[in-house]
Design a protein around this motif. Structure first.
Motif, short mmCIF file in Angstrom:
data_model
loop_
_atom_site.label_atom_id
_atom_site.label_comp_id
_atom_site.label_asym_id
_atom_site.label_seq_id
_atom_site.Cartn_x
_atom_site.Cartn_y
_atom_site.Cartn_z
N HIS A 37 0.93 -1.29 -0.07
CA HIS A 37 -0.04 0.00 0.14
C HIS A 37 0.93 1.22 0.11
O HIS A 37 0.50 2.27 0.32
CB HIS A 37 -0.82 0.06 1.09
N ARG A 38 2.02 1.14 -0.47
CA ARG A 38 3.00 2.29 -0.27
C ARG A 38 2.41 3.48 -1.10
O ARG A 38 2.63 4.65 -0.67
CB ARG A 38 4.47 1.92 -0.79
N GLN A 39 1.73 3.19 -2.32
CA GLN A 39 1.46 4.16 -3.06
C GLN A 39 0.34 5.24 -2.61
O GLN A 39 0.57 6.30 -2.52
CB GLN A 39 0.95 3.81 -4.49
N GLU A 40 -0.46 4.36 -2.02
CA GLU A 40 -1.54 5.09 -1.03
C GLU A 40 -1.25 5.80 -0.04
O GLU A 40 -1.75 7.09 0.13
CB GLU A 40 -2.85 4.13 -0.96
N ILE A 41 -0.38 5.28 0.61
CA ILE A 41 0.27 5.92 1.81
C ILE A 41 0.95 7.22 1.60
O ILE A 41 0.95 8.08 1.94
CB ILE A 41 0.87 4.97 2.65
N GLU A 42 2.03 7.16 0.58
CA GLU A 42 2.64 8.29 0.37
C GLU A 42 1.69 9.23 -0.55
O GLU A 42 2.28 10.42 -0.61
CB GLU A 42 3.86 7.90 -0.61
N LEU A 73 7.38 7.11 3.58
CA LEU A 73 7.39 5.71 4.44
C LEU A 73 8.67 4.97 4.51
O LEU A 73 9.15 4.82 3.27
CB LEU A 73 6.06 5.09 3.56
N ILE A 74 8.93 4.65 5.54
CA ILE A 74 9.94 3.74 5.82
C ILE A 74 9.87 2.61 6.26
O ILE A 74 9.13 2.38 7.20
CB ILE A 74 10.97 4.45 6.91
N THR A 75 9.98 1.49 5.70
CA THR A 75 9.66 0.03 5.96
C THR A 75 10.84 -0.75 6.14
O THR A 75 11.03 -1.88 6.54
CB THR A 75 8.84 -0.66 4.81
N GLY A 76 12.10 -0.36 5.63
CA GLY A 76 13.31 -1.16 5.69
C GLY A 76 13.72 -1.73 4.33
O GLY A 76 14.68 -2.10 4.01
N ALA A 77 12.67 -1.65 3.43
CA ALA A 77 12.78 -2.06 2.10
C ALA A 77 12.50 -1.27 1.34
O ALA A 77 11.93 -0.13 1.31
CB ALA A 77 11.97 -3.48 1.98
N THR A 78 12.74 -1.34 -0.24
CA THR A 78 12.20 -0.50 -1.27
C THR A 78 11.10 -1.00 -1.99
O THR A 78 10.65 -0.61 -3.10
CB THR A 78 13.38 -0.42 -2.02
N GLY A 79 10.80 -2.35 -1.44
CA GLY A 79 9.73 -3.05 -2.37
C GLY A 79 9.46 -4.26 -1.75
O GLY A 79 10.22 -4.84 -1.02
N PRO A 80 8.54 -5.33 -2.13
CA PRO A 80 8.13 -6.44 -1.61
C PRO A 80 9.02 -7.50 -1.97
O PRO A 80 9.39 -8.53 -1.15
CB PRO A 80 6.64 -6.88 -2.15
N ALA A 81 9.86 -7.48 -3.04
CA ALA A 81 10.76 -8.31 -3.35
C ALA A 81 11.94 -8.69 -2.52
O ALA A 81 12.44 -9.50 -2.15
CB ALA A 81 11.36 -8.14 -4.90
N SER A 82 12.36 -7.32 -1.74
CA SER A 82 13.42 -7.27 -1.02
C SER A 82 12.78 -8.03 0.25
O SER A 82 13.76 -8.89 0.76
CB SER A 82 14.07 -6.01 -0.67
N GLN A 83 11.94 -7.83 0.58
CA GLN A 83 11.30 -8.30 1.98
C GLN A 83 11.06 -9.80 2.05
O GLN A 83 11.65 -10.65 2.73
CB GLN A 83 9.99 -7.64 2.32
#
Length: 348
Positions: A93-98, A104-114
């Motif tokens: 939901h990064r796009q909607e949040i930003e 937004l800081i999640t520790g990653a730059t996308g779901p693939a990294s996570q």
């Protein structure tokens, strides 16, 4: 306004680090007022939320989370959101949040990294492909494969260990020791050491593996935990902790830090993350795993003179922060307790 949404126990230390920086360095908002910190959690966690200027209770239903974020950002003019969990939901939901105007800081730059960091077997393969010193790991999905793998690996590695392919807190980790007494797991379960046949028998009697596991050589140590502040894979600050029971030694440089920086680049880490290493029989460190979130021990570093949470937020918000210098290099870990009201005890 900085908002720290639900995280692990490290959320408290991050709040403390940020409020310390606000006091010491006079961080202000556009109106000349001291910056404020919001903390929120789905559970009753006063030891976390009461450290902040504003405490909020997050909805337990994920369906309501996005609207809760929109309302809170608007009400408090939030400029940055940091979350410790659940990172995958936030990335989805990064796009909607930003779109609300926050970073937004999640520790990653996308779901693939996570996904790569969470899958320990896949992460090990990625380390190998990049030539990053690591611990070999074999994924097994059933008891027969586990027995075969143990027999194969023992030809090269006399000491082995096993843990779930995904998971946190070290849950499910065991050192497999053919020489351990059968009663060891009853007498000293915290040692996480068990006779191999006892482990296999317990699995057989309980219906086999319940989830994919990875088998790897057991490394004697020492174990190090390296906390990093990164921006799209580029490390801005690092602080390592060499563990020795309740004592931990803090350091800024060395082979462990260099390995951690390579891992951050590999995963394109973005935020406050943690890399675990352990030394082999030759004394050289190898990467064990990476958590794209703050470690439970990140607050210990606040005693060192290096305020990693402040470094992270100063970069995101363009705030002034003097160069952080390592002043103290040894800390002792202590525990504490807080009372829980009867109305909240069933949620704890």
């Amino acid at each position: 306004m900085m908002w720290l949404m639900e995280g692990f126990s490290s959320q408290r230390g991050i709040i403390q680090g940020l409020r310390e920086a606000i006091r010491h360095y006079g961080w202000q908002d556009a109106h000349g007022q001291p910056l404020s910190v919001i903390a929120s959690h789905r559970q009753y966690r006063p030891e976390i939320t009461q450290c902040a200027d504003i405490a909020l209770r997050e909805p337990t239903d994920p369906v309501q989370r996005l609207e809760f974020i929109r309302e809170t950002v608007a009400a408090y003019q939030v400029r940055v959101i940091h979350t410790g969990k659940p990172g995958r939901w936030f990335e989805a939901h990064r796009q909607e949040i930003e779109a609300t105007g926050v970073q937004l800081i999640t520790g990653a730059t996308g779901p693939a990294s996570q996904a790569l960091a969470d899958d320990k077997a896949a992460f090990t393969e990625a380390l190998m492909a990049q030539g990053i010193p690591h611990t070999p790991a074999v994924r097994v999905e059933n008891l027969e494969a586990l027995r075969d793998t143990l027999q194969t690996l023992k030809a090269s590695y006399p000491r082995l260990c096993i843990k779930p392919n995904t998971g946190i807190y070290g849950l499910g980790y065991w050192q497999l020791d053919d020489q351990a007494p059968a009663s060891l797991m009853l007498e000293a379960p915290d040692s996480r050491r068990i006779r191999t046949e006892t482990y296999l028998d317990a699995l057989a009697q309980s219906g086999g593996l319940k989830q994919p596991m990875i088998v790897m050589p057991y490394l004697p140590g020492p174990e190090c935990s390296i906390d990093l502040v990164a921006r799209r894979g580029q490390v801005q600050a690092a602080l390592g902790r060499r563990k020795d029971g309740p004592m931990q030694t803090l350091f800024e440089h060395g082979e462990e830090v260099e390995l951690a920086c390579r891992v951050a680049a590999l995963l394109q880490a973005d935020g406050l993350i943690n890399v675990q290493t352990r030394a082999g029989d030759d004394g050289r460190p190898r990467v064990l795993e990476c958590n794209l979130r703050p470690s439970g021990g990140v607050a210990y570093g606040l005693q060192s003179g290096i305020n990693l949470p402040a470094i992270m937020m100063a970069d995101r918000l363009g705030l002034t922060l003097p160069r952080q210098q390592l002043r103290h290099t040894t800390v002792r870990i202590v525990e504490e307790a807080i009372p829980v009201p009867a109305s909240e005890s069933h949620h704890a």
